[in-house]
Design a protein around this motif. Sequence first.
Motif, PDB file in Angstrom:
ATOM      1  N   UNK A 182       0.837  -1.194   0.000  1.00 14.05           N
ATOM      2  CA  UNK A 182       0.000   0.000   0.000  1.00 14.05           C
ATOM      3  C   UNK A 182       0.878   1.253   0.000  1.00 14.05           C
ATOM      4  N   UNK A 183       0.362   2.290  -0.609  1.00 11.29           N
ATOM      5  CA  UNK A 183       1.099   3.557  -0.622  1.00 11.29           C
ATOM      6  C   UNK A 183       1.299   4.051   0.808  1.00 11.29           C
ATOM      7  N   UNK A 184       2.400   4.775   1.031  1.00 11.36           N
ATOM      8  CA  UNK A 184       2.718   5.278   2.373  1.00 11.36           C
ATOM      9  C   UNK A 184       1.600   6.170   2.904  1.00 11.36           C
ATOM     10  N   UNK A 185       1.347   6.077   4.201  1.00 10.79           N
ATOM     11  CA  UNK A 185       0.311   6.880   4.842  1.00 10.79           C
ATOM     12  C   UNK A 185       0.286   6.610   6.330  1.00 10.79           C
ATOM     13  N   UNK A 186      -0.578   7.317   7.031  1.00 13.30           N
ATOM     14  CA  UNK A 186      -0.679   7.148   8.477  1.00 13.30           C
ATOM     15  C   UNK A 186      -1.343   5.816   8.804  1.00 13.30           C
ATOM     16  N   UNK A 187      -0.974   5.287   9.954  1.00 13.29           N
ATOM     17  CA  UNK A 187      -1.510   4.004  10.414  1.00 13.29           C
ATOM     18  C   UNK A 187      -2.129   4.220  11.792  1.00 13.29           C
ATOM     19  N   UNK A 188      -3.363   3.788  11.966  1.00  8.71           N
ATOM     20  CA  UNK A 188      -4.048   3.971  13.238  1.00  8.71           C
ATOM     21  C   UNK A 188      -3.410   3.107  14.326  1.00  8.71           C
ATOM     22  N   UNK A 189      -3.581   3.524  15.552  1.00 10.19           N
ATOM     23  CA  UNK A 189      -3.068   2.759  16.680  1.00 10.19           C
ATOM     24  C   UNK A 189      -3.798   1.406  16.775  1.00 10.19           C
ATOM     25  N   UNK A 190      -3.070   0.380  17.147  1.00  7.26           N
ATOM     26  CA  UNK A 190      -3.632  -0.963  17.326  1.00  7.26           C
ATOM     27  C   UNK A 190      -4.451  -1.399  16.099  1.00  7.26           C
ATOM     28  N   UNK A 247      -8.449  -6.898   3.336  1.00  5.40           N
ATOM     29  CA  UNK A 247      -9.305  -6.252   4.331  1.00  5.40           C
ATOM     30  C   UNK A 247      -8.384  -5.493   5.267  1.00  5.40           C
ATOM     31  N   UNK A 248      -8.234  -4.201   5.005  1.00  8.16           N
ATOM     32  CA  UNK A 248      -7.342  -3.394   5.835  1.00  8.16           C
ATOM     33  C   UNK A 248      -8.169  -2.592   6.835  1.00  8.16           C
ATOM     34  N   UNK A 249      -7.708  -2.579   8.081  1.00 10.95           N
ATOM     35  CA  UNK A 249      -8.350  -1.785   9.139  1.00 10.95           C
ATOM     36  C   UNK A 249      -7.289  -0.884   9.761  1.00 10.95           C
ATOM     37  N   UNK A 250      -6.741  -0.012   8.914  1.00  8.87           N
ATOM     38  CA  UNK A 250      -5.622   0.851   9.322  1.00  8.87           C
ATOM     39  C   UNK A 250      -6.074   2.262   9.649  1.00  8.87           C
ATOM     40  N   UNK A 251      -7.381   2.502   9.658  1.00 12.01           N
ATOM     41  CA  UNK A 251      -7.904   3.801  10.098  1.00 12.01           C
ATOM     42  C   UNK A 251      -8.409   4.684   8.982  1.00 12.01           C
ATOM     43  N   UNK A 252      -7.780   4.637   7.808  1.00  9.18           N
ATOM     44  CA  UNK A 252      -8.198   5.467   6.676  1.00  9.18           C
ATOM     45  C   UNK A 252      -8.128   4.638   5.395  1.00  9.18           C
ATOM     46  N   UNK A 253      -8.730   5.144   4.333  1.00 10.43           N
ATOM     47  CA  UNK A 253      -8.675   4.457   3.045  1.00 10.43           C
ATOM     48  C   UNK A 253      -7.230   4.383   2.552  1.00 10.43           C
ATOM     49  N   UNK A 254      -6.888   3.287   1.922  1.00  9.29           N
ATOM     50  CA  UNK A 254      -5.534   3.084   1.412  1.00  9.29           C
ATOM     51  C   UNK A 254      -5.610   2.660  -0.055  1.00  9.29           C
ATOM     52  N   UNK A 255      -4.560   2.977  -0.807  1.00  6.96           N
ATOM     53  CA  UNK A 255      -4.474   2.572  -2.208  1.00  6.96           C
ATOM     54  C   UNK A 255      -3.247   1.700  -2.424  1.00  6.96           C
ATOM     55  N   UNK A 256      -3.314   0.862  -3.451  1.00  6.47           N
ATOM     56  CA  UNK A 256      -2.149   0.063  -3.801  1.00  6.47           C
ATOM     57  C   UNK A 256      -1.017   0.959  -4.278  1.00  6.47           C
ATOM     58  N   UNK A 257       0.189   0.507  -4.045  1.00  5.26           N
ATOM     59  CA  UNK A 257       1.373   1.247  -4.487  1.00  5.26           C
ATOM     60  C   UNK A 257       1.408   1.310  -6.015  1.00  5.26           C
ATOM     61  N   UNK A 258       1.957   2.373  -6.542  1.00  5.72           N
ATOM     62  CA  UNK A 258       2.052   2.536  -7.993  1.00  5.72           C
ATOM     63  C   UNK A 258       3.082   1.605  -8.624  1.00  5.72           C
ATOM     64  N   UNK A 263       2.861  -5.562  -5.951  1.00  7.86           N
ATOM     65  CA  UNK A 263       1.590  -6.271  -5.779  1.00  7.86           C
ATOM     66  C   UNK A 263       1.504  -7.327  -6.869  1.00  7.86           C
ATOM     67  N   UNK A 264       1.583  -8.574  -6.498  1.00 11.36           N
ATOM     68  CA  UNK A 264       1.679  -9.643  -7.493  1.00 11.36           C
ATOM     69  C   UNK A 264       0.844 -10.847  -7.085  1.00 11.36           C
ATOM     70  N   UNK A 265       0.539 -11.659  -8.086  1.00 12.56           N
ATOM     71  CA  UNK A 265      -0.233 -12.887  -7.869  1.00 12.56           C
ATOM     72  C   UNK A 265       0.316 -13.968  -8.771  1.00 12.56           C
TER      73      UNK A 265
END
Length: 270
Positions: A182-190, A247-258, A263-265
């Motif tokens: 995920x692109x860099x951003x803030x991460x919620x506590x716990x 399913x991310x629960x990091x506090x805010x919306x997140x986007x995949x890295x450019x 990100x691979x499968x």
Amino acid sequence: MKKRLALIVMITGSCFIKAQIGINMSAPEAILHVDGQKNTAPAVPSSYYDDVVVTSSGNMGVGTKTPKTRLDLRSEEHLNALGLGGTSQTASAAKAGAMRYNSGTQDLSYSNGTAWVPLAHKAPNDFVDAENASVQSFTSGTQAAVTNWTKKTDVNGSFNSGTGTFVASKTGIYIVAFTFSLASGTIANDSRYETLIQTNSASSATNKVFKCVGSYPGTNTLSNRVAGNCSGIFNLNQGDQITVSLNQALGTAKTLDTDASLTSLSIFGL
């Protein structure tokens, strides 16, 4: 006079008349000669590609005027595939020498008069390699499938890159590996995230979900890049599906890295 006419009719009726029948052509070159597109040029072999002939020896040619076997499909244009379908007949009913195609196992089999015997073959295994630079957004606390992939390899065309759905082309064991960033951003506590690999099929007995969890306990004050991975081994039936989700629960919306390589499968059938 009437007796003479009757005698003539009887004599001519018992005679064998040798003739050739042409369809779409005036000068047939066999007992039966059909020129599909009415384009045959005598002595030009390449012009017979759309012709069907039956010779005096009982051979039939499709695309050739000189069939060497009971059925000869060898035309100059080389579009000589022979289509075989499936059948519900038993091998004994179809008789020895009959052939059929099995859509389930994707092979040909022949009747020996008693049983259907598969011909030796090896269909290519499924293999998918894909990356993702879609910058897809994921709402915090909501599971969503990862979509809009870019395929690098898809051996059997089993992967829908738009929906992110893989469909097994045959029954077997499949190894799945999924990584994301995920692109860099803030991460919620716990806070935490889950990566999921799940199967979907007509039979609930084969439905499975593999989950991999990453967590960020305590107080988080820095802006960080979140990345993770998940892998699993699945027994799939032909037609079973695989999707990967986040399913991310990091506090805010997140986007995949450019960066698509982050990100691979990969999905590989054994």
